[in-house]
Design a protein around this motif. Structure first.
Motif, short mmCIF file in Angstrom:
data_model
loop_
_atom_site.label_atom_id
_atom_site.label_comp_id
_atom_site.label_asym_id
_atom_site.label_seq_id
_atom_site.Cartn_x
_atom_site.Cartn_y
_atom_site.Cartn_z
N ASP A 70 22.96 70.46 113.34
CA ASP A 70 22.99 70.98 111.97
C ASP A 70 22.03 70.18 111.11
N VAL A 71 21.36 70.87 110.22
CA VAL A 71 20.52 70.16 109.24
C VAL A 71 20.92 70.67 107.86
N VAL A 72 21.35 69.78 106.99
CA VAL A 72 21.71 70.21 105.63
C VAL A 72 20.89 69.43 104.61
N LEU A 73 20.74 70.06 103.47
CA LEU A 73 19.94 69.46 102.40
C LEU A 73 20.84 69.05 101.24
N VAL A 74 20.69 67.82 100.79
CA VAL A 74 21.31 67.40 99.53
C VAL A 74 20.16 67.28 98.54
N SER A 75 20.07 68.25 97.65
CA SER A 75 18.93 68.31 96.75
C SER A 75 19.38 67.98 95.33
N SER A 76 18.51 67.32 94.58
CA SER A 76 18.78 67.12 93.17
C SER A 76 17.49 67.36 92.41
N LEU A 77 17.62 67.80 91.17
CA LEU A 77 16.43 68.16 90.40
C LEU A 77 16.53 67.58 88.99
N GLY A 78 15.42 67.60 88.28
CA GLY A 78 15.42 67.27 86.86
C GLY A 78 15.54 65.79 86.57
N GLY A 79 15.40 64.96 87.62
CA GLY A 79 15.47 63.52 87.43
C GLY A 79 16.82 62.96 87.84
#
Ligand SMILES: Cc1ncc(C[n+]2csc(CCOP(=O)(O)OP(=O)(O)O)c2C)c(N)n1
Ligand code: SF4
Lengths: 382, 268
Positions: free
Chosen positions: A360-369
């Motif tokens: 499995d490959v999952v993304l923990v993404s955050s944006l805007g700083g």
């Protein structure tokens, strides 16, 4: 006076941008050209203060296109050169980054990332330029990109950036961000860091072909003749043969050149690919991250370890060239890879490609700083 | 006087021949004048770097047996600035076209002059983007035809040398290929100047410019340059003509010298 004396005490509490300058100067950089932009301006400011003290050269150019042009030109005199910018300026530099690739010109380009596209969030960190670092210029190429997670690492990776640029005769990109660039941390300035300088040619003038390889030893990297050394080198961004003469209508010449300048990097992954890995031996889950995002990632891994979970920490201090083989192997040992990045997903896609569905490959993404918290990451581990 | 054969023997990079230039192209005349100027001054060609952008005119440095850098379109002056600033002992010459220098590279031109970086810029103004097949450029005379102005350009052209004078370059001259002796002398003075020197050469592109404007013989082109230019001293009497001659010859502190003296003060 030597560099360390000019830099001052060996222990200091300084910003990432300043550590970037320290690393460059320790590596032998004596030429900077740039244009002001938040959050990279401090690099130019510090260079304008320190370079003249070391007998180097500081140039404030009219824009970022001129800045990278000037450092490439200056590098051909045999000087170690760099520029520093952020997203908008990095976009303007792309054509000439390709020129440095094609002409095999050592130089270092620092991008202190901020939120984009466009003017975006000038004072706020992001990791939105990861793919641009790899693919921003046109045509087929490979490029080395390094990424520090702390102020100390910024200094160390800068030295490594120059060493790799010199050794492989290639531009090297250092991707940092507004958080690392502006944060203050305690650093130790190394007394005698390993410093590499490009191989200079030393053969009969008439025998030299500027883009032939193998005069000194068997490598795919041509030996360098700086301007003014009587070797009469013609440098062109056009497809060229070993003589450096343009040959633009023979697919063989183009294919041979592109294969050499890409494989001179990919053949040497063992030397170039240096990443920070911890707890990988028995891991069931691996957390993959880089730059500012690697800090909460490490916290999350510590949390997991404390709870007796086998979770690995992988910090990609070398982002490009991407090591597909490494992740292919990793996918055979772990059940899940959690990729933490401050963008809509960049390295995530490379990891998925390399692992081909084996885990499995999952993304923990955050944006805007916003930097992902250890808790955000823990949600994917628990 | 050195013969053309001797000049070629002494300075040309044989492996690059034949050149890409069309028959009747003015670029060869500019190269010849430049090499003659260098020879007459007795300059050490091994200590020179020839920088160029992209265009037919920007291919000239490849034909000289010397260090040369064929840069990206419009950026020659920025590359040259880096070379000169990093090693002020080198003599740096830029070959550029009107599109390269005044179009895409216009800002670098202005700032190179403002800084007064010690390079010699030879701008070959052929009124067109020659290499891409003849589109109108920032210097194309109004109403001229080109592949992108099939009904004649409506745009006002730049008077390059006057821009360069007002930006503050310490040496500025404009000649045409029909004035090879004066041109060679201007290049010599430019090479001798400590600061930023600028020589504009009006030069024919028979293939992409004149043919589209229905001038088919080289004689007519050269006659056009003679008929439509006037020397600076008589310029007031002929406002409709292009002024040629030495526009400015002065002194101004050069960038690398100023930098060197700053370093002398702060170096530890
Ligand atoms: C960034 C970029 N845009 C466009 C081009 C295409 N291009 C190549 S040569 C040229 C025109 C050159 O004109 P000029 O400088 O006047 O030189 P000439 O060929 O007339 O001597 C253009 C537009 C390019 N190479 N790079
Ligand atoms: S197209 Fe024009 S400028 Fe280019 S080589 Fe031919 S004549 Fe010269």
């Amino acid at each position: 006076m030597d560099v360390n004396n000019v830099l001052g005490p060996s222990q200091q509490f300084i910003q990432g941008d300043k550590a970037c300058v320290y690393g460059a100067l320790l590596a032998g950089c004596r030429f900077f050209a740039g244009y002001p932009i938040t959050p990279a301006t401090e690099i130019a400011e510090e260079m304008s203060r320190l370079l003249p003290r070391l007998g180097g050269t500081y140039l404030q150019m009219e824009d970022e296109i001129a800045s990278i042009a000037a450092i490439i030109g200056a590098s051909w005199t045999g000087t170690k050169t760099m520029t520093a910018t952020s997203g908008p300026g990095f976009s303007l530099m792309q054509e000439n980054i390709g020129y440095a690739i094609m002409t095999e010109t050592p130089c270092v380009i620092v991008n202190v990332q901020r939120g984009g596209p466009s003017t975006g969030q000038p004072t706020i960190p992001s990791q939105g330029d990861v793919m641009q670092a790899r693919f921003g210029s046109h045509g087929d190429y490979e490029i080395i990109t390094l990424c520090p997670s702390s102020v100390q690492q910024t200094l160390e990776q800068m030295i490594r950036a120059f060493n790799l640029a010199e050794k492989y005769r290639t531009p090297v990109i250092l991707l940092t961000d507004a958080a690392i660039g502006h944060m203050r941390e305690r650093i130790t300035i190394p007394a005698n860091p390993l410093v590499v300088t490009r191989d200079y040619v030393d053969i009969d003038y008439n025998d030299y072909k500027p883009f032939r390889t193998g005069y000194l030893h068997a490598t795919k990297i041509p030996e360098f003749a700086p301007f003014g050394s009587k070797y009469n080198t013609y440098v062109t961004g056009l497809t060229h043969n070993d003589d450096g003469h343009p040959i633009t209508d023979d697919w063989n010449v183009h294919a041979k050149l592109i294969k050499r300048i890409t494989s001179k990097l990919t053949d040497n992954m063992e030397d170039i690919y240096d990443i920070d890995t911890r707890y990988t031996d028995y891991a069931e889950i691996a957390v993959v991250s880089y730059g500012i995002s690697a800090r909460p990632a490490l916290e999350a891994v510590y949390m997991a370890q404390r709870l007796g979970r086998d979770v690995a920490y992988i910090n990609l201090t070398t982002l490009w060239p991407f090591n597909y083989e490494y992740f292919s192997e990793l996918s055979k040992r772990v059940d899940k890879i959690v990729v933490v990045e401050m963008n809509i997903g960049s390295i995530y896609h490379c990891v998925r490609e390399a692992t081909s569905g084996r885990c499995d490959v999952v993304l923990v993404s955050s944006l805007g700083g916003r930097v992902s918290t250890p808790k955000d990451i823990w949600e994917e581990i628990k | 006087m050195i013969s053309n054969t001797e000049l070629d023997e002494k300075y040309l990079r044989k492996g690059m021949m034949p050149s890409i230039l069309c028959a009747g192209c003015g670029n060869g005349i500019v190269l010849n004048a430049t090499l003659r100027a260098i020879d007459k001054l007795g300059m050490d060609i091994d200590n020179m770097v020839f920088v160029s952008g992209i265009g037919c005119s920007s291919r000239l440095n490849g034909y000289i047996k010397a260090d040369a850098l064929h840069a990206t379109h419009g950026r020659a002056i920025a590359f040259a600035t880096g070379i000169k600033a990093a090693n002020p002992d080198l003599d740096v010459v830029v070959f550029t076209g009107d599109g390269d220098c005044a179009g895409i590279g216009g800002n670098h031109l202005l700032h190179g002059i403002r800084r007064n970086i010690g390079i010699t810029v030879i701008t070959i103004n052929n009124y067109t983007y020659g290499m891409t097949g003849g589109q109108f450029s920032p210097t194309t005379p109004q109403t001229s035809r080109s592949t992108t102005s099939p009904f004649g350009t409506i745009e006002h052209p730049f008077d390059l040398s006057r821009i360069v004078v007002s930006a503050g370059a310490p040496y500025v001259a404009r000649w045409t290929v029909a004035h090879p002796v004066q041109l060679q002398k201007a290049i010599r003075k430019g090479l001798d100047k400590k600061g930023f020197s600028f020589i504009e050469v009006l030069s024919p592109c028979p293939t992409s410019y004149w043919r589209r404007n229905k001038v088919y013989s080289l004689e007519s082109v050269y006659q056009w340059y003679k008929d439509n230019t006037v020397s600076l001293t008589k310029a007031d009497d002929h406002p409709e003509k292009i002024t040629i001659g030495e526009f400015y010859d002065g002194e101004k502190a050069e960038w690398t010298e100023l930098w060197k003296s700053l370093v002398g003060q702060v170096r530890v």
